[in-house]
Structure formats: structure tokens, C-alpha cells
Design a protein around this motif. Structure first.
Motif, PDB file in Angstrom:
ATOM      1  N   LEU A   1     -11.013   0.892  -2.181  1.00 33.60           N
ATOM      2  CA  LEU A   1     -10.237   2.074  -2.544  1.00 33.60           C
ATOM      3  C   LEU A   1     -11.073   3.013  -3.403  1.00 33.60           C
ATOM      4  N   GLU A   2     -10.697   4.268  -3.415  1.00 31.61           N
ATOM      5  CA  GLU A   2     -11.343   5.241  -4.284  1.00 31.61           C
ATOM      6  C   GLU A   2     -11.182   4.816  -5.740  1.00 31.61           C
TER       7      GLU A   2
ATOM      8  N   GLN B   1       0.816  -1.214   0.000  1.00 25.87           N
ATOM      9  CA  GLN B   1       0.000   0.000   0.000  1.00 25.87           C
ATOM     10  C   GLN B   1       0.850   1.265   0.000  1.00 25.87           C
ATOM     11  N   TYR B   2       2.125   1.155   0.429  1.00 26.25           N
ATOM     12  CA  TYR B   2       2.998   2.328   0.505  1.00 26.25           C
ATOM     13  C   TYR B   2       3.936   2.459  -0.702  1.00 26.25           C
TER      14      TYR B   2
ATOM     15  N   TYR C   1      -6.802  -2.187   4.538  1.00 29.18           N
ATOM     16  CA  TYR C   1      -5.870  -2.930   3.688  1.00 29.18           C
ATOM     17  C   TYR C   1      -5.641  -4.312   4.320  1.00 29.18           C
TER      18      TYR C   1
ATOM     19  N   ASP D   1     -11.330  -1.647  -5.676  1.00 28.19           N
ATOM     20  CA  ASP D   1     -11.688  -0.234  -5.719  1.00 28.19           C
ATOM     21  C   ASP D   1     -13.178  -0.071  -6.019  1.00 28.19           C
TER      22      ASP D   1
ATOM     23  N   ARG E   1     -10.776   4.873  -9.850  1.00 28.32           N
ATOM     24  CA  ARG E   1      -9.893   5.644 -10.722  1.00 28.32           C
ATOM     25  C   ARG E   1     -10.550   6.045 -12.031  1.00 28.32           C
TER      26      ARG E   1
ATOM     27  N   SER F   1      -2.230   3.818  -4.525  1.00 29.83           N
ATOM     28  CA  SER F   1      -2.104   5.138  -3.907  1.00 29.83           C
ATOM     29  C   SER F   1      -3.446   5.831  -3.691  1.00 29.83           C
ATOM     30  N   SER F   2      -4.529   5.246  -4.203  1.00 33.30           N
ATOM     31  CA  SER F   2      -5.853   5.841  -4.016  1.00 33.30           C
ATOM     32  C   SER F   2      -6.265   5.793  -2.542  1.00 33.30           C
ATOM     33  N   THR F   3      -7.162   6.681  -2.181  1.00 34.41           N
ATOM     34  CA  THR F   3      -7.623   6.770  -0.794  1.00 34.41           C
ATOM     35  C   THR F   3      -8.511   5.570  -0.429  1.00 34.41           C
ATOM     36  N   LEU F   4      -8.277   5.024   0.752  1.00 34.37           N
ATOM     37  CA  LEU F   4      -9.127   3.947   1.275  1.00 34.37           C
ATOM     38  C   LEU F   4     -10.410   4.582   1.802  1.00 34.37           C
ATOM     39  N   ILE F   5     -11.554   4.197   1.248  1.00 35.63           N
ATOM     40  CA  ILE F   5     -12.814   4.836   1.643  1.00 35.63           C
ATOM     41  C   ILE F   5     -13.671   3.957   2.539  1.00 35.63           C
TER      42      ILE F   5
END
Length: 406
Positions: A188-189, A122-123, A137, A153, A191, A129-133
Motif C-alpha cells: 500500500l501507499e 479493504q473497503y 489485497y 505499506d 502514510r 484506504s491507501s492506494t495499492l501500488i
């Protein structure tokens, strides 16, 4: 006094023939403006490119293993665990691998891009790299137990379930004719949100990520890895950490001297990019600099015409006691001032032009004090170089012959 007199005479001569003087300076103006604009915009673009990439990977190392001869020398999860535990400077380490497959729910099935690695994925992965909503993880416990979990996502959730609140739902992932039943633990958010309406996103592959221990446990061919991405705390730790990782892996896998493991960092690639950009910018600037050569020839041509026109004036001055050096300095001063004025105008025009171009490209032009000083010195040098011959010709005129000149 001698300098002021020559300066006044040079300026009087230049302003007495304004149009001719301007046309003489035109080549220098165009050359200087072109060089300044190219260097400013080129260096600004280079700074933008290298700055962007540096932010993305200034502390990143790419660790790889060439296992073409001995498959046992491929990187393993145990190798990565040992590296992270043994080298304190390592912040994150994970393979950043991808494969393709399909993912399906009870009602829908889609092609998928599947990322897999350690919890540090995740790093180190741009794909994650998208935001976790919603949810989480996969974590170290999931990794250690090879848990059947997956992170997807929003787009994947919408495609498979028609909604995004799907944490806890099950999906089937098929890779290399092997199916894995996985539980969704995080969302994830998406894309593709900005692409809605532009084209049919149903044809695009969806994204998901899972522990590589889970994938390797179910499909043995994915149990090893050929590379991993490592992130350290500070840029100055890159080289020592790279050396430590290679030495530790060689000792651990009895591969000392076999050159199987390599650690490359982004700064090395960045240096190569800078070198290529520098060569390209300098080449274009050198081509633009040809206009300076043309401008210098124009200055010499006009100065020769000026010497011919002012032959009687030169004869009169020499008859009244002006020395050869005085006449030489007078015409050399005029040549230098022509070039210097052209340089200042060209510099101003180049700065204006570079700001217009840079604004259109949404970058910041890089105009340094060194560039400005160099341009002005170069303009002066052009005046001196191309003014020497006409000035010497004027200084060597015989005063009697000059006075007889019609």
C-alpha cells in the motif's frame, strides 16, 4: 397619505440628529451582526463537519455482539458469511479489528499495528484506504484457506528491507508471543511520506493487514470477534438491513430476546452531533442576542428624550387636530425605522464578518433567506416593543400643558 406623512416626519427627525441616531442604533447593529455571524459560521461549520462524516459513513452500519455472559454468542466468520449471502443489500462486511505486535525481516524488526478481517476489510477500513501500488489485497481464496499472506505499506517495506519492491518476500509477525511466517502479497501507499524530515519516523509503528482466519487459526483467542463493519448500497437501506441482521443472528445463535446483538448506524450518531452543535450555536447566538436587548433599551431611551424635546411640537399638532392615534403612530414609526435601519446595517456587517471568519477557517458560511427575514422581522419587533411606551407617552400629552412646556 397618513403613512407617508409619518414616514417623512420620522426620517426627518432621524437625519436631523445623525450622530445620536447612529449611537442609538449601535446596540442593534452589534447584536444583529453578532447573531448573523455566529449563525452563519456555526451552521457552515456544522455542515462541513456533518458533510465530511456523512461522506465517510453515510451507508455504514456497526454490528456488535455483547458476549460478556456467553462467549459462544460472539460473532464468527460463519455468521458474517451467512449475513452476506442472505441479505442482498449488504455490499461489504468485515470485522475492522486491530492489535499490536512486531514484524521483522532477517535484518530489521519494528513495532506494528496489525489490522485483520475478511477480504472486505479493504473497503470498510480507513487504515486500508491507501492506494495499492504493487501486488494485491488478500482475497477470498486466501481467507478460505487461512493462507499465510500479508499486505504491508511502503513504510513497512522500507523499514524492513530498505526498498519497496518486496512482493513475495517473507516477514515474521509476532502477536501474543506467537510468531507467524507470512508472505507479502501487496504493498500500500505509505502514510508517513509527508512527515519525512519532521521527526524520526523510525519510532513510529508500521502497518500491516492479514486475514482474520489466518490469525484465528494460529492464535485461537482471535478466532471470534465482537464487532463488524457493514456497508450497504443506499442510505435508505440502513434501517431494514440493521433489523434483518439482528433478527438473523438471534435466530442463528438461539439468542432471541437476549439483546446480545445491536446494529447502530452513522446517521444516528450524526443526528446526535447535529443536536449538540445546534444547541451550542443557539446558545452562543442567544448570548449575542443580549446586545439586541441593550439596543432596544437604547432606542426606548432616545425616544423618551425625543418626546421630551418635542413636547411643544406635539402640543401644536394636537391643537391643530392631530389625534392621539396619529401622534402614537408618528413616534412608533420613528422607533421602528431606527430599529429597521440598524437591523439592515447589522445584517450587512454580519454577512461581511461571517465571510471573513469563514474564509479564515476555510469553510462556507451558511446564510439562509429565513435567517435574513427573521433578523429584519426581529429588528422591527424590537422597534415596536421598545417604542410603544415613548409613543404612548407622547400621544397622551395634554395639548394645553404641552404648549406651555418650556
Amino acid at each position: 397619505m397618513f403613512f407617508k406623512e409619518n414616514l417623512k416626519m420620522a426620517l426627518d427627525s432621524i437625519f436631523a440628529n445623525k450622530m445620536r441616531s447612529f449611537l442609538t442604533m449601535l446596540g442593534i447593529i452589534i447584536g444583529i451582526a453578532s447573531v448573523i455571524a455566529i449563525l452563519a459560521v456555526g451552521n457552515g461549520a456544522a455542515s462541513e463537519i456533518t458533510g465530511t462524516f456523512s461522506d465517510l459513513g453515510a451507508t455504514t452500519i456497526s454490528l456488535s455482539a455483547d458476549d460478556s455472559e456467553q462467549s459462544g454468542d460472539a460473532l464468527s466468520n460463519e455468521d458474517l458469511n451467512v449475513l452476506k449471502e442472505s441479505i442482498d443489500e449488504i455490499r461489504y462486511i468485515s470485522p475492522d479489528e486491530q492489535t499490536q505486535g512486531t514484524v521483522s525481516s532477517d535484518d530489521e524488526s519494528r513495532q506494528a499495528i496489525i489490522s485483520y478481517g475478511t477480504p472486505d476489510l479493504q473497503y470498510v477500513s480507513q487504515a486500508m484506504s491507501s492506494t495499492l501500488i504493487e501486488g494485491r489485497y488478500f482475497n477470498q481464496n486466501d481467507f478460505d484457506e487461512s493462507a499465510d499472506v500479508v499486505v504491508i505499506d511502503e513504510d513497512t517495506a522500507e523499514a524492513l528491507f530498505g526498498r519497496t519492491d518486496v512482493v513475495g518476500e517473507n516477514v515474521k509477525v509476532t502477536i501474543a508471543q506467537t510468531s507467524l511466517n507470512l508472505r507479502v502479497v501487496g504493498i500500500l501507499e505509505g502514510r508517513f511520506g509527508d512527515m519525512q524530515g519532521a521527526f524520526d519516523t523510525s519510532e513510529l509503528p508500521v502497518f500491516l493487514a492479514l486475514p482474520n482466519s489466518t490469525l484465528g487459526n494460529e492464535i485461537p483467542q482471535f478466532s471470534g470477534m465482537s464487532s463488524a463493519t457493514v456497508e450497504v448500497e443506499e442510505t435508505d437501506q440502513i434501517e431494514p438491513v440493521s433489523d434483518q441482521m439482528v433478527r438473523l443472528l438471534e435466530l442463528r445463535n438461539n439468542a432471541v430476546g437476549d439483546n446480545i446483538y445491536t446494529a447502530t448506524n452513522f446517521l444516528q450518531a450524526l443526528d446526535q452531533v447535529n443536536n449538540v452543535l445546534g444547541l451550542f450555536i443557539n446558545f452562543i447566538a442567544a448570548v449575542a442576542g443580549i446586545a439586541l436587548l441593550v439596543g432596544g433599551i437604547g432606542v426606548m431611551n432616545i425616544m423618551l428624550v425625543s418626546v421630551t424635546e418635542r413636547t411643544r411640537e406635539i402640543g401644536t399638532r394636537k391643537a391643530l387636530g392631530a389625534t392621539t392615534n396619529t401622534i402614537l403612530a408618528q413616534f412608533l414609526m420613528e422607533s421602528v425605522i431606527l430599529s429597521l435601519i440598524g437591523g439592515v446595517i447589522g445584517l450587512t456587517l454580519g454577512i461581511l464578518l461571517s465571510n471573513i471568519i469563514a474564509g479564515a477557517l476555510d469553510i462556507v458560511p451558511d446564510i439562509t433567506l429565513g435567517s435574513v427575514v427573521l433578523v429584519l422581522l426581529f429588528s422591527t419587533a424590537v422597534g415596536v416593543f421598545f417604542g410603544i411606551y415613548p409613543a404612548r407617552k407622547a400621544a397622551r400629552l395634554d395639548p394645553i400643558e404641552a404648549l406651555r412646556y418650556e
